[in-house]
Design a protein around this motif. Structure first.
Motif, PDB file in Angstrom:
ATOM      1  N   LEU A   2      68.816 -55.867  30.510  1.00 46.44           N
ATOM      2  CA  LEU A   2      69.399 -57.400  30.238  1.00 46.44           C
ATOM      3  C   LEU A   2      68.084 -58.281  29.943  1.00 46.44           C
ATOM      4  CD1 LEU A   2      71.046 -59.687  30.767  1.00 46.44           C
ATOM      5  CD2 LEU A   2      70.427 -59.589  33.183  1.00 46.44           C
ATOM      6  N   LEU A   3      66.952 -57.971  30.674  1.00 47.47           N
ATOM      7  CA  LEU A   3      65.748 -58.801  30.634  1.00 47.47           C
ATOM      8  C   LEU A   3      65.060 -58.713  29.050  1.00 47.47           C
ATOM      9  CD1 LEU A   3      63.895 -58.428  34.096  1.00 47.47           C
ATOM     10  CD2 LEU A   3      65.355 -60.316  33.430  1.00 47.47           C
ATOM     11  N   ALA A   4      65.110 -57.361  28.676  1.00 48.07           N
ATOM     12  CA  ALA A   4      64.753 -57.147  27.327  1.00 48.07           C
ATOM     13  C   ALA A   4      65.564 -57.750  26.326  1.00 48.07           C
ATOM     14  CB  ALA A   4      64.880 -55.753  27.059  1.00 48.07           C
ATOM     15  N   GLU A   5      66.950 -58.096  26.603  1.00 48.30           N
ATOM     16  CA  GLU A   5      67.899 -58.819  25.610  1.00 48.30           C
ATOM     17  C   GLU A   5      67.463 -60.187  25.941  1.00 48.30           C
ATOM     18  OE1 GLU A   5      70.097 -58.134  23.193  1.00 48.30           O
ATOM     19  OE2 GLU A   5      69.548 -55.858  23.535  1.00 48.30           O
ATOM     20  N   LEU A   6      67.401 -60.708  27.162  1.00 46.72           N
ATOM     21  CA  LEU A   6      67.089 -62.250  27.120  1.00 46.72           C
ATOM     22  C   LEU A   6      65.632 -62.599  26.419  1.00 46.72           C
ATOM     23  CD1 LEU A   6      68.088 -62.809  30.926  1.00 46.72           C
ATOM     24  CD2 LEU A   6      69.429 -63.540  28.788  1.00 46.72           C
ATOM     25  N   ALA A   7      64.784 -61.664  26.446  1.00 50.73           N
ATOM     26  CA  ALA A   7      63.392 -61.807  25.798  1.00 50.73           C
ATOM     27  C   ALA A   7      63.686 -62.200  24.436  1.00 50.73           C
ATOM     28  CB  ALA A   7      62.538 -60.871  26.167  1.00 50.73           C
ATOM     29  N   ARG A   8      64.586 -61.528  23.833  1.00 53.69           N
ATOM     30  CA  ARG A   8      64.823 -61.715  22.468  1.00 53.69           C
ATOM     31  C   ARG A   8      65.446 -62.975  22.083  1.00 53.69           C
ATOM     32  NH1 ARG A   8      66.844 -55.688  21.160  1.00 53.69           N
ATOM     33  NH2 ARG A   8      65.864 -55.051  23.055  1.00 53.69           N
ATOM     34  N   ASP A   9      66.175 -63.542  23.041  1.00 57.88           N
ATOM     35  CA  ASP A   9      66.965 -64.861  22.827  1.00 57.88           C
ATOM     36  C   ASP A   9      66.125 -65.862  22.876  1.00 57.88           C
ATOM     37  OD1 ASP A   9      68.428 -67.183  23.019  1.00 57.88           O
ATOM     38  OD2 ASP A   9      70.011 -66.061  24.111  1.00 57.88           O
ATOM     39  N   ARG A  10      65.824 -66.936  21.740  1.00 60.12           N
ATOM     40  CA  ARG A  10      65.117 -67.894  21.813  1.00 60.12           C
ATOM     41  C   ARG A  10      65.448 -68.985  22.772  1.00 60.12           C
ATOM     42  NH1 ARG A  10      64.798 -68.990  15.268  1.00 60.12           N
ATOM     43  NH2 ARG A  10      64.349 -67.023  14.768  1.00 60.12           N
ATOM     44  N   LEU A  11      66.434 -68.877  23.470  1.00 58.77           N
ATOM     45  CA  LEU A  11      66.829 -69.996  24.171  1.00 58.77           C
ATOM     46  C   LEU A  11      66.037 -69.606  25.663  1.00 58.77           C
ATOM     47  CD1 LEU A  11      70.617 -70.198  23.560  1.00 58.77           C
ATOM     48  CD2 LEU A  11      68.863 -71.816  23.084  1.00 58.77           C
ATOM     49  N   TRP A  12      65.884 -68.620  26.229  1.00 53.95           N
ATOM     50  CA  TRP A  12      65.295 -68.033  27.185  1.00 53.95           C
ATOM     51  C   TRP A  12      63.447 -67.880  27.243  1.00 53.95           C
ATOM     52  CZ3 TRP A  12      67.501 -66.914  31.978  1.00 53.95           C
ATOM     53  CH2 TRP A  12      68.745 -66.941  32.035  1.00 53.95           C
ATOM     54  N   SER A  13      62.930 -68.840  27.816  1.00 50.00           N
ATOM     55  CA  SER A  13      61.486 -68.831  27.843  1.00 50.00           C
ATOM     56  C   SER A  13      61.018 -67.677  28.716  1.00 50.00           C
ATOM     57  CB  SER A  13      60.800 -70.135  28.254  1.00 50.00           C
ATOM     58  OG  SER A  13      61.017 -70.320  29.573  1.00 50.00           O
ATOM     59  N   SER A  14      59.633 -67.414  28.763  1.00 48.20           N
ATOM     60  CA  SER A  14      59.083 -66.181  29.560  1.00 48.20           C
ATOM     61  C   SER A  14      59.167 -66.801  30.918  1.00 48.20           C
ATOM     62  CB  SER A  14      57.993 -65.917  29.151  1.00 48.20           C
ATOM     63  OG  SER A  14      56.924 -66.886  29.128  1.00 48.20           O
ATOM     64  N   SER A  15      58.997 -67.953  31.174  1.00 47.91           N
ATOM     65  CA  SER A  15      58.969 -68.726  32.342  1.00 47.91           C
ATOM     66  C   SER A  15      60.513 -68.520  33.203  1.00 47.91           C
ATOM     67  CB  SER A  15      58.661 -70.161  32.187  1.00 47.91           C
ATOM     68  OG  SER A  15      58.838 -70.691  33.576  1.00 47.91           O
ATOM     69  N   ASP A  16      61.482 -68.964  32.380  1.00 43.58           N
ATOM     70  CA  ASP A  16      62.829 -68.701  32.737  1.00 43.58           C
ATOM     71  C   ASP A  16      63.279 -67.452  33.032  1.00 43.58           C
ATOM     72  OD1 ASP A  16      63.242 -71.200  32.412  1.00 43.58           O
ATOM     73  OD2 ASP A  16      64.297 -71.132  30.264  1.00 43.58           O
ATOM     74  N   ILE A  17      62.797 -66.042  32.234  1.00 43.00           N
ATOM     75  CA  ILE A  17      62.694 -64.837  32.890  1.00 43.00           C
ATOM     76  C   ILE A  17      62.119 -64.427  33.809  1.00 43.00           C
ATOM     77  CG2 ILE A  17      62.561 -62.444  32.011  1.00 43.00           C
ATOM     78  CD1 ILE A  17      62.884 -63.618  28.808  1.00 43.00           C
ATOM     79  N   LYS A  18      60.949 -64.927  34.138  1.00 42.30           N
ATOM     80  CA  LYS A  18      60.274 -64.575  35.269  1.00 42.30           C
ATOM     81  C   LYS A  18      60.976 -65.264  36.689  1.00 42.30           C
ATOM     82  CE  LYS A  18      55.641 -64.431  33.462  1.00 42.30           C
ATOM     83  NZ  LYS A  18      54.447 -64.928  33.448  1.00 42.30           N
ATOM     84  N   LYS A  19      61.672 -66.378  36.415  1.00 44.37           N
ATOM     85  CA  LYS A  19      62.475 -67.004  37.525  1.00 44.37           C
ATOM     86  C   LYS A  19      63.411 -66.254  37.625  1.00 44.37           C
ATOM     87  CE  LYS A  19      60.956 -71.722  36.363  1.00 44.37           C
ATOM     88  NZ  LYS A  19      61.506 -73.110  36.036  1.00 44.37           N
ATOM     89  N   LEU A  20      64.272 -65.674  36.733  1.00 45.22           N
ATOM     90  CA  LEU A  20      65.464 -64.704  37.068  1.00 45.22           C
ATOM     91  C   LEU A  20      65.019 -63.469  37.689  1.00 45.22           C
ATOM     92  CD1 LEU A  20      68.355 -64.461  36.189  1.00 45.22           C
ATOM     93  CD2 LEU A  20      67.627 -63.210  34.251  1.00 45.22           C
ATOM     94  N   ALA A  21      63.904 -62.872  37.291  1.00 48.36           N
ATOM     95  CA  ALA A  21      63.676 -61.461  37.584  1.00 48.36           C
ATOM     96  C   ALA A  21      63.255 -61.535  38.904  1.00 48.36           C
ATOM     97  CB  ALA A  21      62.622 -60.750  36.715  1.00 48.36           C
ATOM     98  N   GLY A  22      62.233 -62.543  39.350  1.00 52.50           N
ATOM     99  CA  GLY A  22      61.655 -62.658  40.705  1.00 52.50           C
ATOM    100  C   GLY A  22      61.867 -63.898  41.487  1.00 52.50           C
ATOM    101  N   GLY A  23      61.794 -64.983  40.930  1.00 52.35           N
ATOM    102  CA  GLY A  23      61.670 -66.274  41.577  1.00 52.35           C
ATOM    103  C   GLY A  23      62.961 -66.302  42.244  1.00 52.35           C
ATOM    104  N   ASN A  24      64.179 -66.158  41.825  1.00 51.80           N
ATOM    105  CA  ASN A  24      65.453 -66.114  42.789  1.00 51.80           C
ATOM    106  C   ASN A  24      65.331 -65.225  44.107  1.00 51.80           C
ATOM    107  OD1 ASN A  24      66.482 -68.010  41.327  1.00 51.80           O
ATOM    108  ND2 ASN A  24      67.693 -66.733  40.035  1.00 51.80           N
ATOM    109  N   LEU A  25      64.569 -63.969  43.706  1.00 52.41           N
ATOM    110  CA  LEU A  25      64.541 -63.043  44.831  1.00 52.41           C
ATOM    111  C   LEU A  25      63.633 -63.644  45.911  1.00 52.41           C
ATOM    112  CD1 LEU A  25      65.318 -60.329  45.697  1.00 52.41           C
ATOM    113  CD2 LEU A  25      63.415 -59.342  44.530  1.00 52.41           C
ATOM    114  N   VAL A  26      62.605 -64.049  45.380  1.00 51.67           N
ATOM    115  CA  VAL A  26      61.555 -64.559  46.667  1.00 51.67           C
ATOM    116  C   VAL A  26      62.246 -65.905  47.324  1.00 51.67           C
ATOM    117  CG1 VAL A  26      59.327 -66.171  46.577  1.00 51.67           C
ATOM    118  CG2 VAL A  26      59.448 -64.013  45.243  1.00 51.67           C
ATOM    119  N   ARG A  27      63.048 -66.730  46.506  1.00 50.63           N
ATOM    120  CA  ARG A  27      63.609 -67.851  47.171  1.00 50.63           C
ATOM    121  C   ARG A  27      64.571 -67.458  48.093  1.00 50.63           C
ATOM    122  NH1 ARG A  27      68.299 -69.927  46.606  1.00 50.63           N
ATOM    123  NH2 ARG A  27      68.764 -68.657  44.710  1.00 50.63           N
TER     124      ARG A  27
END
Length: 65
Positions: A2-27
């Motif tokens: 999923l994260l690899a697919e999002l990385a290819r999508d121009r609408l998702w920045s690396s910052s957004d992907i980091k938030k999705l992958a770990g930021g929510n978990l930490v929160r």
């Protein structure tokens, strides 16, 4: 994958992907720890739930009932 697919999508920045992958978990873990700390001051509660309160609200049944 999923994260690899999002990385290819121009609408998702690396910052957004980091938030999705770990930021929510930490929160979520931070909030869980806060609730744990709040409840530790009160102590555990072990109140019984009456059968009347459970009637028709759960699929858990004892065998033979």
């Amino acid at each position: 994958m999923l994260l690899a697919e999002l990385a290819r999508d121009r609408l998702w920045s690396s910052s957004d992907i980091k938030k999705l992958a770990g930021g929510n978990l930490v929160r979520v873990f931070t909030e869980v720890e806060k609730v744990r700390d709040d409840w530790s001051a009160v102590g555990p509660t072990e109140d019984w739930i009456s059968l009347e309160d459970l009637d028709g609200k759960t699929y858990c049944r004892y065998p033979g009932t």
